[in-house]
Design a protein around this motif. Structure first.
Motif, PDB file in Angstrom:
ATOM      1  N   GLU A  40       0.681  -1.717   0.422  1.00  0.00           N
ATOM      2  CA  GLU A  40      -0.152   0.210   0.222  1.00  0.00           C
ATOM      3  C   GLU A  40       1.047   1.101  -0.013  1.00  0.00           C
ATOM      4  O   GLU A  40       0.420   2.875  -0.404  1.00  0.00           O
ATOM      5  N   HIS A  91      -8.317   4.287  -1.587  1.00  0.00           N
ATOM      6  CA  HIS A  91      -8.556   2.824  -1.782  1.00  0.00           C
ATOM      7  C   HIS A  91      -8.082   2.946  -3.544  1.00  0.00           C
ATOM      8  O   HIS A  91      -8.319   2.097  -4.471  1.00  0.00           O
ATOM      9  N   HIS A 118      -8.234  -3.850  -3.826  1.00  0.00           N
ATOM     10  CA  HIS A 118      -8.681  -2.387  -3.329  1.00  0.00           C
ATOM     11  C   HIS A 118      -9.734  -1.070  -4.455  1.00  0.00           C
ATOM     12  O   HIS A 118     -11.085  -0.535  -3.534  1.00  0.00           O
TER      13      HIS A 118
END
Length: 427
Positions: A40, A91, A118
């Motif tokens: 991430e 996201h 995501h």
């Protein structure tokens, strides 16, 4: 950011923008780093250093895809202050980054699946955010929702073969109407996001002939639409950000509205629109093309104008492509000047794809115009932008269909899109 020297920013507004973003981001940094996974963090870093810069035609310190999007996304890490909208945006940014990286050679094979994961998380949180009582929402919540909708359309840009972007834009139009009608106090950032959304909705959505407004919600490009006027009458930022003047954007809106309406446009409407377009020729208003960043924006402005005239001639006056080659050449001159400056200065920027596509579609196989047009697609393809690869297929099919046609049928890029089963967003 901690090492940024504010003296480097020549314009006071740029320095203030940096101060503002530091104030918004710093409280969330520690929490974000401790809570985000390595994947991430990598995807967010990629957005900040690569994608956000590609989305504008010139490098800018006040790039809204950083100064607005990043603080809103990082707020998702603060459980006491975040909303579902902030989580949705974070996201969505992960998803765009993953889908783009998946289309660049030598990327890890798992990145595509990461993007899908995501994307699904973002959609779920966006739905929750949209279900929230508007009376309980603050300006940051509304900004995060709109930023997420914009980012969702960018996902389709990277994928290049999906039509779900139409759902995002239609939902965005409906949400904007109700939000602005609520008369809640909106921030300057909100109005900037609104103008970016209108730009995407106008340029990205090619329109469908004969599709009545009621079947997709009333379009924003309706002339004198109160919602559009409210948004564009705020400080107009799209000329600075994307190189598209307010006059040119309004012209493209009117062309779309008149050409997709179920009723035939009148000669008076067409004539009035033509006057509106041609009195705004930036080549006659701007004389100094000095190769600076300002000059880069001006080349974009001129390319947008040329493409808008081509769009007008083809959509409303049914002018054969063979009679538009001077305009095609003029547009390509500006687009090539942009590419030259980008290479010379090592810019990562790409900007908006619309002028390149509209120009290429009408290029004839004379004086090397088609070869020049195809070169305009190379940078976007190398950057992993899927809709540019799909658009190239449309252009090549269109050229082949026109060259092989033995009738007087007017073949458009809409025909080629339908034939290839593609419905791509043209940004």
């Amino acid at each position: 950011m901690a090492e940024a020297n504010l003296a480097e920013y020549e314009h006071p507004d740029a320095a203030m923008a940096m101060i503002s973003i530091k104030q918004k981001v710093q409280p969330h940094i520690t929490t974000y780093i401790s809570s985000a996974s390595p994947d991430e963090r990598t995807l967010l870093h990629y957005w900040i250093t690569e994608l956000s810069e590609m989305m504008l035609p010139t490098p800018r310190q006040d790039n809204p895809f950083r100064t607005i999007f990043i603080p809103l996304a990082l707020a998702a890490s603060d459980s006491s202050r975040s909303s579902s909208a902030n989580v949705a945006l974070l996201h969505a940014i992960y998803a765009v980054s993953a889908f783009n990286r998946a289309r660049i050679p030598a990327s890890p094979g798992y990145v595509e699946a990461l993007g899908t994961k995501h994307h699904e998380i973002s959609l779920r949180h966006l739905w929750m955010a949209l279900s929230q009582n508007e009376a309980e929402a603050d300006s940051s919540h509304r900004e995060a929702i709109l930023a997420t909708i914009i980012t969702m359309s960018s996902i389709e840009v990277m994928i290049g073969a999906s039509a779900t972007w139409r759902t995002h834009l239609a939902g965005g139009r409906s949400w904007l109407r109700s939000t602005i009608a609520s008369n809640a106090t909106q921030s300057e950032c909100f109005w900037t996001l609104c103008q970016i959304f209108i730009c995407i909705d106008t340029l990205g959505n090619p329109g469908i002939h004969g599709l009545t407004p009621s079947s997709i919600l009333e379009p924003l490009e309706t002339r004198n639409c109160p919602l559009t006027k409210t948004i564009l009458d705020k400080h107009y930022c799209l000329e600075e950000l994307f190189g598209i003047t307010k006059s040119t954007l309004e012209a493209i809106m009117r062309i779309k509205h008149l050409s997709t309406s179920t009723r035939q446009a009148t000669e008076e409407e067409i004539s009035d629109l033509e006057v509106h377009i041609r009195v705004s020729d930036p080549d006659t208003l701007v004389l100094d093309m000095d190769g600076s960043e300002d000059g880069l924006v001006r080349h974009h402005t001129c390319a947008f104008f040329c493409a808008a005239v081509i769009y007008f001639e083809r959509r409303l006056k049914n002018t054969p492509a063979t009679k538009l080659q001077r305009l095609v050449r003029r547009s390509l001159d500006h687009l090539e000047a942009i590419r030259t400056l980008e290479v010379e200065r090592g810019y990562k920027v790409c900007g908006l794809f619309w002028p390149e596509f509209v120009t290429a579609c009408e290029a004839e196989d004379v004086a090397g115009l088609r070869a020049r047009s195809l070169r305009m697609f190379e940078k976007g393809q190398s950057k992993g932008i899927g809709n540019i690869t799909s658009a190239k297929k449309v252009v090549l099919d269109l050229w082949q269909s026109r060259d092989c046609s033995t009738s007087n049928e007017d073949i458009s890029w809409e025909n080629s899109m339908a034939k290839l089963g593609l419905d791509i967003i043209l940004t």
